[in-house]
Design an enzyme around this catalytic site. Structure first.
Site, PDB file in Angstrom:
ATOM      1  N   HIS A 198       0.870  -1.212   0.000  1.00 24.43           N
ATOM      2  CA  HIS A 198       0.000   0.000   0.000  1.00 24.43           C
ATOM      3  C   HIS A 198       0.887   1.237   0.000  1.00 24.43           C
ATOM      4  O   HIS A 198       1.474   1.593   1.014  1.00 24.43           O
ATOM      5  CB  HIS A 198      -0.901   0.014   1.235  1.00 24.43           C
ATOM      6  CG  HIS A 198      -1.857   1.166   1.242  1.00 24.43           C
ATOM      7  ND1 HIS A 198      -3.214   1.008   1.321  1.00 24.43           N
ATOM      8  CD2 HIS A 198      -1.655   2.506   1.163  1.00 24.43           C
ATOM      9  CE1 HIS A 198      -3.799   2.196   1.296  1.00 24.43           C
ATOM     10  NE2 HIS A 198      -2.874   3.125   1.208  1.00 24.43           N
TER      11      HIS A 198
ATOM     12  N   HIS B 227       1.511   5.392  -1.716  1.00 22.94           N
ATOM     13  CA  HIS B 227       1.160   6.563  -2.527  1.00 22.94           C
ATOM     14  C   HIS B 227       2.443   7.137  -3.126  1.00 22.94           C
ATOM     15  O   HIS B 227       3.332   7.561  -2.383  1.00 22.94           O
ATOM     16  CB  HIS B 227       0.475   7.632  -1.673  1.00 22.94           C
ATOM     17  CG  HIS B 227      -0.795   7.145  -1.057  1.00 22.94           C
ATOM     18  ND1 HIS B 227      -2.016   7.274  -1.673  1.00 22.94           N
ATOM     19  CD2 HIS B 227      -1.022   6.485   0.112  1.00 22.94           C
ATOM     20  CE1 HIS B 227      -2.953   6.733  -0.897  1.00 22.94           C
ATOM     21  NE2 HIS B 227      -2.376   6.243   0.175  1.00 22.94           N
TER      22      HIS B 227
ATOM     23  N   LYS C  70      -9.462  -0.055  -5.782  1.00 20.37           N
ATOM     24  CA  LYS C  70      -9.490   0.597  -4.470  1.00 20.37           C
ATOM     25  C   LYS C  70     -10.812   1.284  -4.211  1.00 20.37           C
ATOM     26  O   LYS C  70     -11.270   2.104  -5.014  1.00 20.37           O
ATOM     27  CB  LYS C  70      -8.340   1.619  -4.412  1.00 20.37           C
ATOM     28  CG  LYS C  70      -8.225   2.394  -3.117  1.00 20.37           C
ATOM     29  CD  LYS C  70      -7.751   1.525  -1.960  1.00 20.37           C
ATOM     30  CE  LYS C  70      -7.869   2.251  -0.626  1.00 20.37           C
ATOM     31  NZ  LYS C  70      -6.692   3.013  -0.277  1.00 20.37           N
TER      32      LYS C  70
ATOM     33  N   HIS D 261     -10.352   1.376   1.824  1.00 20.21           N
ATOM     34  CA  HIS D 261     -10.146   2.370   2.886  1.00 20.21           C
ATOM     35  C   HIS D 261     -11.381   2.273   3.784  1.00 20.21           C
ATOM     36  O   HIS D 261     -12.438   2.772   3.438  1.00 20.21           O
ATOM     37  CB  HIS D 261      -9.989   3.782   2.304  1.00 20.21           C
ATOM     38  CG  HIS D 261      -9.687   4.792   3.366  1.00 20.21           C
ATOM     39  ND1 HIS D 261      -8.477   5.445   3.472  1.00 20.21           N
ATOM     40  CD2 HIS D 261     -10.435   5.250   4.403  1.00 20.21           C
ATOM     41  CE1 HIS D 261      -8.493   6.251   4.517  1.00 20.21           C
ATOM     42  NE2 HIS D 261      -9.677   6.163   5.096  1.00 20.21           N
TER      43      HIS D 261
ATOM     44  N   HIS E  51      -4.520  -0.559   5.849  1.00 17.18           N
ATOM     45  CA  HIS E  51      -4.050   0.215   7.012  1.00 17.18           C
ATOM     46  C   HIS E  51      -4.996   0.131   8.203  1.00 17.18           C
ATOM     47  O   HIS E  51      -5.549   1.137   8.638  1.00 17.18           O
ATOM     48  CB  HIS E  51      -3.763   1.671   6.638  1.00 17.18           C
ATOM     49  CG  HIS E  51      -4.764   2.343   5.722  1.00 17.18           C
ATOM     50  ND1 HIS E  51      -6.105   2.375   5.995  1.00 17.18           N
ATOM     51  CD2 HIS E  51      -4.616   2.998   4.554  1.00 17.18           C
ATOM     52  CE1 HIS E  51      -6.725   3.036   5.038  1.00 17.18           C
ATOM     53  NE2 HIS E  51      -5.835   3.415   4.142  1.00 17.18           N
TER      54      HIS E  51
ATOM     55  N   ASP F   4       1.469   2.677   3.515  1.00 17.45           N
ATOM     56  CA  ASP F   4       0.615   3.864   3.344  1.00 17.45           C
ATOM     57  C   ASP F   4       1.462   5.130   3.391  1.00 17.45           C
ATOM     58  O   ASP F   4       0.995   6.176   3.854  1.00 17.45           O
ATOM     59  CB  ASP F   4      -0.519   3.909   4.382  1.00 17.45           C
ATOM     60  CG  ASP F   4      -1.593   4.910   4.014  1.00 17.45           C
ATOM     61  OD1 ASP F   4      -1.661   5.324   2.835  1.00 17.45           O
ATOM     62  OD2 ASP F   4      -2.370   5.293   4.906  1.00 17.45           O
TER      63      ASP F   4
HETATM   64  C1  NCD Z   1      -3.510   9.193   1.994  1.00 21.17           C
HETATM   65  C2  NCD Z   1      -3.025  10.218   0.960  1.00 21.17           C
HETATM   66  O1  NCD Z   1      -2.497  11.256   1.381  1.00 21.17           O
HETATM   67  O2  NCD Z   1      -3.157   9.972  -0.242  1.00 21.17           O
HETATM   68  N1  NCD Z   1      -3.534   9.788   3.296  1.00 21.17           N
HETATM   69  C3  NCD Z   1      -3.485   9.134   4.471  1.00 21.17           C
HETATM   70  O3  NCD Z   1      -3.626   9.780   5.518  1.00 21.17           O
HETATM   71  N2  NCD Z   1      -3.275   7.852   4.557  1.00 21.17           N
HETATM   72  C4  NCD Z   1      -4.813   8.662   1.571  1.00 21.17           C
HETATM   73  C5  NCD Z   1      -5.229   7.455   2.350  1.00 21.17           C
HETATM   74  O4  NCD Z   1      -4.694   6.364   2.166  1.00 21.17           O
HETATM   75  O5  NCD Z   1      -6.124   7.594   3.192  1.00 21.17           O
HETATM   76 ZN    ZN Z   2      -3.295   5.107   1.602  1.00 24.44          ZN
END
Ligand code: NCD
Ligand code: ZN
Length: 352
Positions: free
Chosen positions: A16, A18, A102, A139, A177, A255
């Site tokens: 996971h 970003h 997702k 999520h 998460h 995450d």
């Molecule tokens: C994530 C993001 O910034 O893209 N933020 C987070 O707090 N985890 C989005 C997400 O996974 O909720």
């Molecule tokens: Zn995330």
């Protein structure tokens, strides 16, 4: 017995992540590629990645930005909307590069305004995913403003996840998460094919970290704010027990979610913790705290691959017991990102 001075494990994967896009992506990507062989890349770009064609283009941008010689493999995902069609799910499945879809409840988190407004609108997409065996990545938080932020994961499990899994019992699901004892317990005991990712920050910190420095000084600390938000200590303990326990249903997902420094240190700071530059080291620290360093490889390198039906990695990484201080800031396109635990000392360091 002397404490170990190094740990060698099969190269881990991040289930996971970003990565963002453009110059910012090019800056954060090498941190992940140094540590991990593969990562499930989240689709919450602006606009979101909703088609297999967009996923292929995004994948190509990531591959083009990799450091020379890197063999890191991005595993792409689609962003589920109220309008995702059966054809798009089939295209994603047959693309071979999309490994999950997702579900962001609309408004739950960063760039989720095109998310699902009512899961019942996704019946056709979910039926097709179940048939094609394409996992749903969730999520798991309700977004009703009446619901306390700290209760949103629990309410999601009861009100959305249980009915969803009754309707689609064959659907492969990853609850992303997880942050609570109830979520860990649900995932451990539920019928069918379900797993959960756990972040390093939810293993290392409880919600006091948002409001107190390590030496107990009060003050809002925006870099410790993410969604789902950090919870009480008893939840952290339950997550540690799940991550270091016997169940193959719990595996690594950082995450890591970078935001420009100014958008975190802000009157309405963004949710997301940037951990990619110290991820495996932070997991090692958490596992050592639980006396379970011997389980780290299973959690970080085996269980996720097995759940996603992908081969386990063959390369290896080594962590050395060598204290180092997490840097104050790192490059992030035209701006900088503040890593989680900036200025803190970590006991393990990835050896090159
Ligand atoms: C994530 C993001 O910034 O893209 N933020 C987070 O707090 N985890 C989005 C997400 O996974 O909720
Ligand atoms: Zn995330």
């Amino acid at each position: 017995m002397n404490a170990a001075t190094s740990i060698t494990l099969t190269r881990p994967d991040d289930w996971h992540l970003h990565l963002r896009d453009g110059a910012a992506m090019a800056d954060v990507l090498p941190h992940t590629a140094r540590q991990f062989a593969r990562a499930i890349v989240m689709p919450n770009l602006r606009p979101p990645v909703t088609t297999a064609a967009q996923a292929a283009e995004y994948r190509a941008r990531i591959v083009a930005a990799l450091p020379a010689g890197s063999r890191f493999e991005p595993l792409m995902t689609l962003y589920l909307t109220d309008n995702t069609s059966a054809e798009e799910i089939r295209r994603a499945r047959s693309s071979g590069i999309v490994h999950g879809v997702k579900l962001y409840p609309a408004g739950a988190t960063t760039n989720s305004d095109s998310g699902v407004t009512d899961i019942r609108r996704c019946k056709v997409a979910l039926e097709t995913m179940q048939r094609e065996d394409l996992p749903l990545l969730i999520h798991g938080e309700v977004t009703d403003p009446q619901v306390d932020v700290f209760d949103r994961e629990g309410r999601f499990i009861d009100d959305v996840l249980l009915p969803l899994r009754r309707s689609f019992p064959g659907l492969r699901v990853v609850l992303e998460h997880i942050t609570t004892r109830a979520a860990a317990q649900y995932v451990a005991e539920a019928e069918g094919r379900i797993a959960a990712t756990i972040t390093a920050h939810h293993l290392l910190y409880n919600r006091n970290a948002i409001f107190l420095t390590p030496d107990g000084r009060a003050g809002v600390r925006p870099h410790y704010y993410c969604l789902p938000v950090l919870k009480r200590e008893m939840h952290r303990q339950a997550l540690l027990a799940a991550a270091t326990g016997e169940s193959a249903r719990f595996f690594l997902g950082t995450d890591s979610a970078p935001h420009p420094k100014g958008e975190k240190e802000n009157a309405c700071g963004c949710a997301g913790c940037f951990t990619a530059a110290s991820a495996i080291e932070m997991y090692a620290m958490a596992f050592e705290e639980a006396g379970a360093l011997g389980r780290l490889e299973e959690f970080a390198s085996f269980r996720g691959a097995d759940f996603y039906g992908l081969p386990r990695n063959t390369g290896r990484i080594t962590l050395a017991r060598r204290s180092w201080t997490v840097p104050a800031e790192l490059a992030f396109g035209r701006t900088t990102v503040v890593p989680l635990a900036a200025g803190e000392t970590l006991p393990w360091q990835l050896a090159d």
